[in-house]
Design a protein around this motif. Structure first.
Motif, PDB file in Angstrom:
ATOM      1  N   CYS A 247       0.822  -1.204  -0.103  1.00 17.01           N
ATOM      2  CA  CYS A 247      -0.043  -0.160   0.042  1.00 17.01           C
ATOM      3  C   CYS A 247       0.835   1.415   0.049  1.00 17.01           C
ATOM      4  CB  CYS A 247      -0.945  -0.050   1.228  1.00 17.01           C
ATOM      5  SG  CYS A 247      -2.153  -1.133   1.329  1.00 17.01           S
ATOM      6  N   MET A 248       1.851   1.007   0.742  1.00 24.28           N
ATOM      7  CA  MET A 248       2.767   2.403   0.694  1.00 24.28           C
ATOM      8  C   MET A 248       3.656   2.554  -0.560  1.00 24.28           C
ATOM      9  SD  MET A 248       4.227   2.565   4.820  1.00 24.28           S
ATOM     10  CE  MET A 248       5.117   1.170   4.811  1.00 24.28           C
ATOM     11  N   MET A 249       3.978   1.425  -1.094  1.00 23.88           N
ATOM     12  CA  MET A 249       4.608   1.470  -2.574  1.00 23.88           C
ATOM     13  C   MET A 249       3.660   2.209  -3.475  1.00 23.88           C
ATOM     14  SD  MET A 249       7.432   1.296  -4.324  1.00 23.88           S
ATOM     15  CE  MET A 249       8.801   0.440  -3.333  1.00 23.88           C
ATOM     16  N   GLY A 250       2.525   1.562  -3.201  1.00 22.47           N
ATOM     17  CA  GLY A 250       1.790   2.077  -4.301  1.00 22.47           C
ATOM     18  C   GLY A 250       1.364   3.591  -4.102  1.00 22.47           C
ATOM     19  N   GLY A 251       1.327   4.200  -2.780  1.00 25.61           N
ATOM     20  CA  GLY A 251       1.155   5.560  -2.821  1.00 25.61           C
ATOM     21  C   GLY A 251       2.222   6.360  -3.147  1.00 25.61           C
ATOM     22  N   LEU A 252       3.411   5.558  -3.136  1.00 22.22           N
ATOM     23  CA  LEU A 252       4.771   6.484  -3.524  1.00 22.22           C
ATOM     24  C   LEU A 252       5.052   6.466  -5.157  1.00 22.22           C
ATOM     25  CD1 LEU A 252       7.324   7.442  -2.387  1.00 22.22           C
ATOM     26  CD2 LEU A 252       8.289   5.105  -2.754  1.00 22.22           C
ATOM     27  N   VAL A 253       4.449   5.470  -5.757  1.00 24.06           N
ATOM     28  CA  VAL A 253       4.672   5.556  -7.379  1.00 24.06           C
ATOM     29  C   VAL A 253       3.097   5.677  -7.982  1.00 24.06           C
ATOM     30  CG1 VAL A 253       6.799   3.967  -7.058  1.00 24.06           C
ATOM     31  CG2 VAL A 253       4.104   2.807  -7.414  1.00 24.06           C
ATOM     32  N   ARG A 254       2.362   5.961  -7.509  1.00 24.64           N
ATOM     33  CA  ARG A 254       0.929   6.177  -8.100  1.00 24.64           C
ATOM     34  C   ARG A 254       0.791   6.971  -9.403  1.00 24.64           C
ATOM     35  NH1 ARG A 254      -4.411   6.467  -5.277  1.00 24.64           N
ATOM     36  NH2 ARG A 254      -2.892   6.645  -3.464  1.00 24.64           N
ATOM     37  N   ILE A 272      -1.557   4.389  -0.005  1.00 20.93           N
ATOM     38  CA  ILE A 272      -1.557   5.536   0.914  1.00 20.93           C
ATOM     39  C   ILE A 272      -0.108   6.107   0.854  1.00 20.93           C
ATOM     40  CG2 ILE A 272      -0.718   3.953   2.802  1.00 20.93           C
ATOM     41  CD1 ILE A 272      -2.457   5.849   4.589  1.00 20.93           C
ATOM     42  N   LYS A 273       0.130   7.224   1.090  1.00 19.64           N
ATOM     43  CA  LYS A 273       1.625   8.063   1.132  1.00 19.64           C
ATOM     44  C   LYS A 273       2.038   7.495   2.153  1.00 19.64           C
ATOM     45  CE  LYS A 273      -0.052  12.220  -1.135  1.00 19.64           C
ATOM     46  NZ  LYS A 273      -0.251  13.777  -0.826  1.00 19.64           N
ATOM     47  N   PRO A 274       3.571   7.029   2.041  1.00 25.08           N
ATOM     48  CA  PRO A 274       4.280   6.383   2.988  1.00 25.08           C
ATOM     49  C   PRO A 274       4.594   7.450   4.442  1.00 25.08           C
ATOM     50  CG  PRO A 274       5.068   5.938   1.161  1.00 25.08           C
ATOM     51  CD  PRO A 274       4.228   7.104   0.808  1.00 25.08           C
ATOM     52  N   VAL A 290      11.698   0.947  11.169  1.00 19.25           N
ATOM     53  CA  VAL A 290      12.049  -0.001  10.088  1.00 19.25           C
ATOM     54  C   VAL A 290      11.918   0.442   8.909  1.00 19.25           C
ATOM     55  CG1 VAL A 290      12.127  -1.976  11.694  1.00 19.25           C
ATOM     56  CG2 VAL A 290      10.155  -1.498  10.413  1.00 19.25           C
ATOM     57  N   GLN A 291      11.605   1.650   8.540  1.00 24.49           N
ATOM     58  CA  GLN A 291      11.240   2.104   7.355  1.00 24.49           C
ATOM     59  C   GLN A 291      12.603   2.757   6.668  1.00 24.49           C
ATOM     60  OE1 GLN A 291       7.841   4.096   9.336  1.00 24.49           O
ATOM     61  NE2 GLN A 291       6.954   4.111   7.046  1.00 24.49           N
ATOM     62  N   ASP A 292      12.787   2.789   5.284  1.00 23.76           N
ATOM     63  CA  ASP A 292      13.707   3.498   4.811  1.00 23.76           C
ATOM     64  C   ASP A 292      13.514   4.936   4.457  1.00 23.76           C
ATOM     65  OD1 ASP A 292      12.244   3.664   2.377  1.00 23.76           O
ATOM     66  OD2 ASP A 292      12.985   2.113   1.237  1.00 23.76           O
ATOM     67  N   GLU A 293      14.353   5.821   3.649  1.00 21.12           N
ATOM     68  CA  GLU A 293      14.319   7.344   3.563  1.00 21.12           C
ATOM     69  C   GLU A 293      13.028   7.566   2.826  1.00 21.12           C
ATOM     70  OE1 GLU A 293      17.249   7.630  -0.303  1.00 21.12           O
ATOM     71  OE2 GLU A 293      17.864   8.119   1.718  1.00 21.12           O
ATOM     72  N   ASP A 294      12.414   6.498   1.967  1.00 18.45           N
ATOM     73  CA  ASP A 294      11.345   6.723   1.237  1.00 18.45           C
ATOM     74  C   ASP A 294      10.156   6.455   1.999  1.00 18.45           C
ATOM     75  OD1 ASP A 294      12.225   7.803  -1.196  1.00 18.45           O
ATOM     76  OD2 ASP A 294      12.907   5.747  -1.646  1.00 18.45           O
ATOM     77  N   GLY A 295      10.388   5.863   3.114  1.00 17.19           N
ATOM     78  CA  GLY A 295       9.096   5.533   4.091  1.00 17.19           C
ATOM     79  C   GLY A 295       8.584   3.885   3.967  1.00 17.19           C
ATOM     80  N   ILE A 296       9.237   3.281   3.004  1.00 13.38           N
ATOM     81  CA  ILE A 296       9.033   1.872   2.675  1.00 13.38           C
ATOM     82  C   ILE A 296       9.688   1.195   3.695  1.00 13.38           C
ATOM     83  CG2 ILE A 296       9.153  -0.029   1.084  1.00 13.38           C
ATOM     84  CD1 ILE A 296       7.077   2.380   0.342  1.00 13.38           C
ATOM     85  N   ILE A 297       9.076  -0.015   4.088  1.00 24.94           N
ATOM     86  CA  ILE A 297       9.680  -1.084   5.048  1.00 24.94           C
ATOM     87  C   ILE A 297      11.088  -1.665   4.537  1.00 24.94           C
ATOM     88  CG2 ILE A 297       9.497  -3.017   6.474  1.00 24.94           C
ATOM     89  CD1 ILE A 297       6.592  -2.378   6.576  1.00 24.94           C
ATOM     90  N   GLU A 298      11.993  -1.500   5.230  1.00 29.23           N
ATOM     91  CA  GLU A 298      13.402  -1.995   4.814  1.00 29.23           C
ATOM     92  C   GLU A 298      13.467  -3.258   4.234  1.00 29.23           C
ATOM     93  OE1 GLU A 298      15.738  -1.589   8.309  1.00 29.23           O
ATOM     94  OE2 GLU A 298      15.945   0.519   8.197  1.00 29.23           O
ATOM     95  N   ASP A 299      14.085  -3.788   3.042  1.00 30.36           N
ATOM     96  CA  ASP A 299      13.833  -4.934   2.646  1.00 30.36           C
ATOM     97  C   ASP A 299      14.551  -5.847   3.514  1.00 30.36           C
ATOM     98  OD1 ASP A 299      12.783  -4.267   0.282  1.00 30.36           O
ATOM     99  OD2 ASP A 299      14.509  -3.923  -0.922  1.00 30.36           O
ATOM    100  N   ASN A 300      15.778  -5.431   4.103  1.00 31.17           N
ATOM    101  CA  ASN A 300      16.492  -6.383   5.100  1.00 31.17           C
ATOM    102  C   ASN A 300      15.505  -6.844   6.152  1.00 31.17           C
ATOM    103  OD1 ASN A 300      18.901  -6.166   3.551  1.00 31.17           O
ATOM    104  ND2 ASN A 300      19.852  -4.725   4.726  1.00 31.17           N
TER     105      ASN A 300
END
Length: 324
Positions: A247-254, A272-274, A290-300
Protein backbone atom coordinates in the motif's frame (compact mmCIF):
# COMPACT_ATOMS: atom_id res chain seq x y z
CA UNK A 1 -10.70 23.20 14.32
CA UNK A 2 -8.77 23.82 17.54
CA UNK A 3 -10.73 21.15 19.41
CA UNK A 4 -11.24 17.61 18.12
CA UNK A 5 -12.86 14.92 20.23
CA UNK A 6 -11.81 11.33 19.40
CA UNK A 7 -13.71 8.09 19.75
CA UNK A 8 -11.19 5.61 21.12
CA UNK A 9 -11.73 1.94 20.35
CA UNK A 10 -9.50 -0.92 21.47
CA UNK A 11 -9.90 -4.23 19.62
CA UNK A 12 -8.12 -7.04 21.50
CA UNK A 13 -6.56 -10.14 20.02
CA UNK A 14 -9.00 -12.24 22.08
CA UNK A 15 -11.99 -10.96 20.09
CA UNK A 16 -12.90 -14.48 18.93
CA UNK A 17 -13.36 -15.40 22.60
CA UNK A 18 -15.87 -12.56 22.91
CA UNK A 19 -17.59 -13.81 19.75
CA UNK A 20 -17.68 -17.37 21.05
CA UNK A 21 -19.54 -16.55 24.28
CA UNK A 22 -23.22 -15.61 23.83
CA UNK A 23 -24.19 -12.23 25.33
CA UNK A 24 -20.65 -11.60 26.57
CA UNK A 25 -21.46 -7.88 26.85
CA UNK A 26 -23.94 -8.67 29.66
CA UNK A 27 -21.19 -9.85 31.99
CA UNK A 28 -20.08 -7.23 34.50
CA UNK A 29 -17.27 -8.88 36.44
CA UNK A 30 -14.96 -5.90 36.76
CA UNK A 31 -13.56 -3.60 34.09
CA UNK A 32 -11.25 -4.98 31.43
CA UNK A 33 -10.51 -4.55 27.74
CA UNK A 34 -12.58 -7.58 26.73
CA UNK A 35 -15.70 -6.10 28.31
CA UNK A 36 -15.04 -2.69 26.78
CA UNK A 37 -14.68 -4.32 23.38
CA UNK A 38 -17.83 -6.37 23.96
CA UNK A 39 -19.75 -3.15 24.64
CA UNK A 40 -18.37 -1.51 21.48
CA UNK A 41 -19.14 -4.55 19.35
CA UNK A 42 -22.63 -4.81 20.83
CA UNK A 43 -23.23 -1.18 19.88
CA UNK A 44 -21.99 -1.92 16.36
CA UNK A 45 -24.34 -4.90 16.03
CA UNK A 46 -27.29 -2.69 16.93
CA UNK A 47 -26.55 -0.64 13.82
CA UNK A 48 -25.20 -3.33 11.47
CA UNK A 49 -27.67 -6.21 11.39
CA UNK A 50 -26.27 -7.73 8.21
CA UNK A 51 -22.72 -7.90 6.88
CA UNK A 52 -21.09 -9.68 3.96
CA UNK A 53 -17.46 -10.63 4.69
CA UNK A 54 -16.92 -12.75 1.58
CA UNK A 55 -14.28 -10.40 0.17
CA UNK A 56 -12.04 -11.00 3.18
CA UNK A 57 -12.45 -14.78 3.41
CA UNK A 58 -12.40 -15.61 -0.32
CA UNK A 59 -15.62 -17.58 0.02
CA UNK A 60 -19.27 -16.64 0.40
CA UNK A 61 -19.74 -15.81 4.08
CA UNK A 62 -22.21 -13.36 5.59
CA UNK A 63 -23.59 -12.39 8.98
CA UNK A 64 -27.13 -11.64 10.06
CA UNK A 65 -28.69 -10.87 13.42
CA UNK A 66 -32.03 -12.68 13.66
CA UNK A 67 -34.17 -12.32 16.78
CA UNK A 68 -31.17 -11.03 18.72
CA UNK A 69 -29.03 -14.05 17.78
CA UNK A 70 -25.89 -13.93 15.63
CA UNK A 71 -25.93 -16.23 12.61
CA UNK A 72 -23.32 -16.99 9.98
CA UNK A 73 -24.24 -18.11 6.46
CA UNK A 74 -21.23 -19.99 5.13
CA UNK A 75 -21.48 -21.38 1.59
CA UNK A 76 -25.19 -22.00 2.07
CA UNK A 77 -24.99 -23.37 5.62
CA UNK A 78 -26.62 -21.48 8.48
CA UNK A 79 -25.03 -21.73 11.91
CA UNK A 80 -24.76 -19.72 15.10
CA UNK A 81 -21.68 -17.53 15.35
CA UNK A 82 -20.70 -19.44 18.50
CA UNK A 83 -20.37 -22.56 16.30
CA UNK A 84 -18.49 -20.89 13.46
CA UNK A 85 -14.79 -21.26 12.75
CA UNK A 86 -12.26 -19.32 14.81
CA UNK A 87 -11.39 -17.33 11.70
CA UNK A 88 -14.96 -16.13 11.25
CA UNK A 89 -15.24 -15.46 14.99
CA UNK A 90 -12.12 -13.31 14.69
CA UNK A 91 -12.78 -11.38 11.50
CA UNK A 92 -16.49 -10.62 12.01
CA UNK A 93 -16.26 -8.62 15.27
CA UNK A 94 -13.06 -7.02 13.98
CA UNK A 95 -14.63 -5.71 10.78
CA UNK A 96 -18.10 -5.04 12.16
CA UNK A 97 -16.69 -2.87 14.94
CA UNK A 98 -14.33 -1.03 12.60
CA UNK A 99 -17.12 -0.24 10.11
CA UNK A 100 -19.24 1.15 12.91
CA UNK A 101 -16.41 3.17 14.46
CA UNK A 102 -15.25 4.68 11.16
CA UNK A 103 -18.60 5.23 9.47
CA UNK A 104 -21.94 4.53 11.20
CA UNK A 105 -20.91 6.35 14.36
CA UNK A 106 -20.72 9.63 12.43
CA UNK A 107 -24.16 9.31 10.90
CA UNK A 108 -25.94 10.08 14.16
CA UNK A 109 -25.83 12.52 17.05
CA UNK A 110 -23.77 11.24 19.94
CA UNK A 111 -25.92 10.20 22.89
CA UNK A 112 -24.82 11.92 26.10
CA UNK A 113 -25.30 10.79 29.64
CA UNK A 114 -28.24 12.53 31.41
CA UNK A 115 -25.83 14.58 33.54
CA UNK A 116 -23.86 15.81 30.51
CA UNK A 117 -27.04 16.55 28.58
CA UNK A 118 -28.32 18.63 31.51
CA UNK A 119 -24.98 20.45 31.83
CA UNK A 120 -25.05 21.28 28.11
CA UNK A 121 -28.61 22.65 28.32
CA UNK A 122 -27.83 24.69 31.45
CA UNK A 123 -24.78 26.19 29.77
CA UNK A 124 -26.72 27.06 26.60
CA UNK A 125 -29.49 28.68 28.65
CA UNK A 126 -26.98 30.75 30.61
CA UNK A 127 -25.13 31.88 27.49
CA UNK A 128 -28.32 32.89 25.69
CA UNK A 129 -29.29 34.93 28.75
CA UNK A 130 -25.92 36.71 28.56
CA UNK A 131 -26.35 37.34 24.82
CA UNK A 132 -29.85 38.77 25.31
CA UNK A 133 -28.76 41.11 28.09
CA UNK A 134 -25.83 42.38 26.01
CA UNK A 135 -28.09 42.82 22.98
CA UNK A 136 -30.49 44.85 25.14
CA UNK A 137 -27.74 47.30 26.02
CA UNK A 138 -26.29 46.00 29.27
CA UNK A 139 -22.64 46.92 29.76
CA UNK A 140 -20.19 44.21 28.70
CA UNK A 141 -18.13 44.86 31.83
CA UNK A 142 -20.93 43.29 33.87
CA UNK A 143 -20.01 39.90 32.46
CA UNK A 144 -16.41 39.64 33.62
CA UNK A 145 -17.07 36.30 35.32
CA UNK A 146 -18.06 34.86 31.93
CA UNK A 147 -15.13 36.42 30.07
CA UNK A 148 -12.51 33.64 30.21
CA UNK A 149 -15.09 30.96 29.60
CA UNK A 150 -16.54 32.66 26.54
CA UNK A 151 -13.16 33.54 25.04
CA UNK A 152 -12.01 29.91 25.40
CA UNK A 153 -15.17 28.62 23.75
CA UNK A 154 -14.84 31.09 20.88
CA UNK A 155 -11.31 29.78 20.22
CA UNK A 156 -12.50 26.17 20.25
CA UNK A 157 -15.30 26.97 17.80
CA UNK A 158 -13.36 29.23 15.46
CA UNK A 159 -14.12 27.01 12.44
CA UNK A 160 -17.88 27.44 12.98
CA UNK A 161 -18.13 31.12 11.98
CA UNK A 162 -17.42 32.12 15.56
CA UNK A 163 -15.04 35.08 15.85
CA UNK A 164 -11.98 34.56 18.04
CA UNK A 165 -11.26 37.43 20.43
CA UNK A 166 -8.82 38.22 23.23
CA UNK A 167 -11.31 40.15 25.37
CA UNK A 168 -15.05 40.73 25.24
CA UNK A 169 -14.65 44.41 24.37
CA UNK A 170 -12.96 43.42 21.08
CA UNK A 171 -16.48 43.13 19.68
CA UNK A 172 -19.36 45.54 19.66
CA UNK A 173 -22.26 44.52 21.91
CA UNK A 174 -24.27 43.46 18.86
CA UNK A 175 -21.41 41.39 17.38
CA UNK A 176 -20.62 39.84 20.76
CA UNK A 177 -24.24 38.84 21.23
CA UNK A 178 -24.24 37.30 17.74
CA UNK A 179 -20.97 35.51 18.52
CA UNK A 180 -22.50 33.94 21.62
CA UNK A 181 -25.56 32.79 19.69
CA UNK A 182 -23.32 31.20 17.05
CA UNK A 183 -21.26 29.50 19.76
CA UNK A 184 -24.35 28.05 21.45
CA UNK A 185 -25.61 26.82 18.08
CA UNK A 186 -22.27 25.10 17.43
CA UNK A 187 -21.99 23.56 20.90
CA UNK A 188 -23.39 20.22 19.72
CA UNK A 189 -20.29 19.86 17.56
CA UNK A 190 -18.17 19.80 20.70
CA UNK A 191 -20.02 16.82 22.09
CA UNK A 192 -19.86 14.79 18.88
CA UNK A 193 -16.88 12.65 17.96
CA UNK A 194 -14.63 14.17 15.30
CA UNK A 195 -12.47 11.16 14.45
CA UNK A 196 -11.78 7.60 15.59
CA UNK A 197 -8.56 6.31 17.12
CA UNK A 198 -8.35 2.55 16.67
CA UNK A 199 -6.04 0.32 18.67
CA UNK A 200 -5.99 -3.09 16.99
CA UNK A 201 -4.10 -5.91 18.64
CA UNK A 202 -2.84 -8.69 16.36
CA UNK A 203 -5.41 -8.56 13.55
CA UNK A 204 -3.83 -11.72 12.12
CA UNK A 205 -5.23 -13.93 14.89
CA UNK A 206 -6.83 -17.08 13.39
CA UNK A 207 -6.65 -15.68 9.85
CA UNK A 208 -5.04 -17.20 6.76
CA UNK A 209 -2.25 -15.17 5.11
CA UNK A 210 -4.53 -14.16 2.20
CA UNK A 211 -7.15 -12.89 4.64
CA UNK A 212 -4.54 -10.91 6.55
CA UNK A 213 -3.54 -9.20 3.32
CA UNK A 214 -7.13 -8.47 2.33
CA UNK A 215 -7.79 -7.06 5.79
CA UNK A 216 -4.95 -4.53 5.50
CA UNK A 217 -6.20 -3.38 2.10
CA UNK A 218 -9.77 -3.17 3.39
CA UNK A 219 -8.80 -1.26 6.56
CA UNK A 220 -6.71 1.37 4.77
CA UNK A 221 -9.47 1.94 2.23
CA UNK A 222 -12.03 2.28 5.05
CA UNK A 223 -9.89 4.80 6.93
CA UNK A 224 -9.50 7.14 3.98
CA UNK A 225 -13.06 8.46 4.13
CA UNK A 226 -12.44 12.15 4.69
CA UNK A 227 -12.01 12.11 8.46
CA UNK A 228 -8.73 12.19 10.35
CA UNK A 229 -9.00 8.62 11.60
CA UNK A 230 -5.89 6.94 12.99
CA UNK A 231 -4.93 3.39 13.90
CA UNK A 232 -2.23 1.80 16.01
CA UNK A 233 -1.72 -1.86 15.16
CA UNK A 234 0.46 -4.44 16.87
CA UNK A 235 1.37 -7.54 14.88
CA UNK A 236 3.69 -10.52 14.74
CA UNK A 237 2.74 -11.28 11.15
CA UNK A 238 5.05 -10.62 8.19
CA UNK A 239 1.98 -10.88 5.93
CA UNK A 240 0.51 -7.78 7.57
CA UNK A 241 3.78 -5.94 6.91
CA UNK A 242 4.05 -7.15 3.31
CA UNK A 243 0.50 -5.94 2.63
CA UNK A 244 1.19 -2.60 4.30
CA UNK A 245 4.34 -2.21 2.24
CA UNK A 246 2.37 -2.81 -0.96
CA UNK A 247 0.00 0.00 0.00
CA UNK A 248 2.84 2.40 0.80
CA UNK A 249 4.73 1.57 -2.39
CA UNK A 250 1.53 2.11 -4.35
CA UNK A 251 1.15 5.50 -2.71
CA UNK A 252 4.74 6.32 -3.60
CA UNK A 253 4.55 5.41 -7.31
CA UNK A 254 0.87 6.12 -7.98
CA UNK A 255 1.59 9.02 -10.33
CA UNK A 256 3.93 6.87 -12.44
CA UNK A 257 1.34 4.16 -13.18
CA UNK A 258 -0.92 4.55 -16.23
CA UNK A 259 -4.51 4.98 -15.09
CA UNK A 260 -5.69 1.98 -17.09
CA UNK A 261 -3.20 -0.25 -15.23
CA UNK A 262 -4.04 0.89 -11.70
CA UNK A 263 -6.81 -1.65 -11.16
CA UNK A 264 -4.39 -4.48 -11.99
CA UNK A 265 -2.98 -4.12 -8.47
CA UNK A 266 -5.14 -5.68 -5.71
CA UNK A 267 -4.02 -2.99 -3.26
CA UNK A 268 -4.87 0.00 -5.48
CA UNK A 269 -7.87 1.20 -3.45
CA UNK A 270 -5.72 1.22 -0.29
CA UNK A 271 -2.66 3.05 -1.58
CA UNK A 272 -1.43 5.57 0.93
CA UNK A 273 1.46 8.00 1.18
CA UNK A 274 4.30 6.46 3.21
CA UNK A 275 4.73 9.66 5.21
CA UNK A 276 1.34 8.95 6.82
CA UNK A 277 2.55 5.60 8.18
CA UNK A 278 5.11 4.83 10.89
CA UNK A 279 6.42 1.29 11.35
CA UNK A 280 8.46 0.30 14.38
CA UNK A 281 10.05 -2.85 15.70
CA UNK A 282 10.04 -3.46 19.44
CA UNK A 283 13.28 -5.25 20.24
CA UNK A 284 14.23 -5.92 23.87
CA UNK A 285 12.21 -2.94 25.04
CA UNK A 286 13.60 -0.56 22.40
CA UNK A 287 11.61 0.93 19.53
CA UNK A 288 13.36 1.10 16.18
CA UNK A 289 11.94 2.52 12.97
CA UNK A 290 12.21 -0.04 10.15
CA UNK A 291 11.42 2.29 7.23
CA UNK A 292 13.90 3.57 4.68
CA UNK A 293 14.25 7.17 3.53
CA UNK A 294 11.21 6.80 1.23
CA UNK A 295 9.09 5.46 4.07
CA UNK A 296 9.03 1.89 2.73
CA UNK A 297 9.76 -1.00 5.12
CA UNK A 298 13.40 -2.02 4.73
CA UNK A 299 14.03 -5.07 2.54
CA UNK A 300 16.48 -6.45 5.08
CA UNK A 301 13.85 -6.34 7.80
CA UNK A 302 11.22 -8.16 5.74
CA UNK A 303 13.71 -10.77 4.58
CA UNK A 304 15.14 -11.41 8.04
CA UNK A 305 12.48 -13.87 9.24
CA UNK A 306 12.37 -15.71 5.92
CA UNK A 307 16.14 -15.99 5.77
CA UNK A 308 16.40 -17.33 9.31
CA UNK A 309 14.01 -20.19 8.54
CA UNK A 310 15.07 -20.88 4.97
CA UNK A 311 18.77 -21.21 5.81
CA UNK A 312 18.10 -24.25 7.98
CA UNK A 313 15.85 -25.75 5.31
CA UNK A 314 18.49 -25.27 2.61
CA UNK A 315 21.12 -26.85 4.84
CA UNK A 316 18.89 -29.88 5.47
CA UNK A 317 18.21 -30.08 1.75
CA UNK A 318 21.85 -31.01 1.24
CA UNK A 319 21.08 -34.35 2.86
CA UNK A 320 18.04 -35.04 0.74
CA UNK A 321 18.39 -37.92 -1.69
CA UNK A 322 15.88 -38.23 -4.48
CA UNK A 323 14.99 -41.92 -4.59
CA UNK A 324 13.99 -41.60 -8.23
Amino acid sequence: MVFAYPKICYIPSERNFVAGVPNFNKYNEGNNVLLYFAYDWSEAKEEIKKLDISNLLNRKVSYENINDKDYIFDNGSKLLLTNASSGVQSVLPLCQTIIYMLSNLYQKQRALSPSKEMAKKDFATEMIMVANRIANGENISNFKKHSNRLISIFKILESFDVKVINKLSDLSPRDLSHNIYEAVHAMDQLFNYHFTQLFIEEPEQNLFPDTQQEFVYWLLEMMQNGKDHAAIITTHSPYILFALNNCMMGGLVRDNIPEEETSDFPSHSAWIKPKLISVFELDNGTLRCVQDEDGIIEDNYLNKAYKKNSEEYLELLNYYEDEE
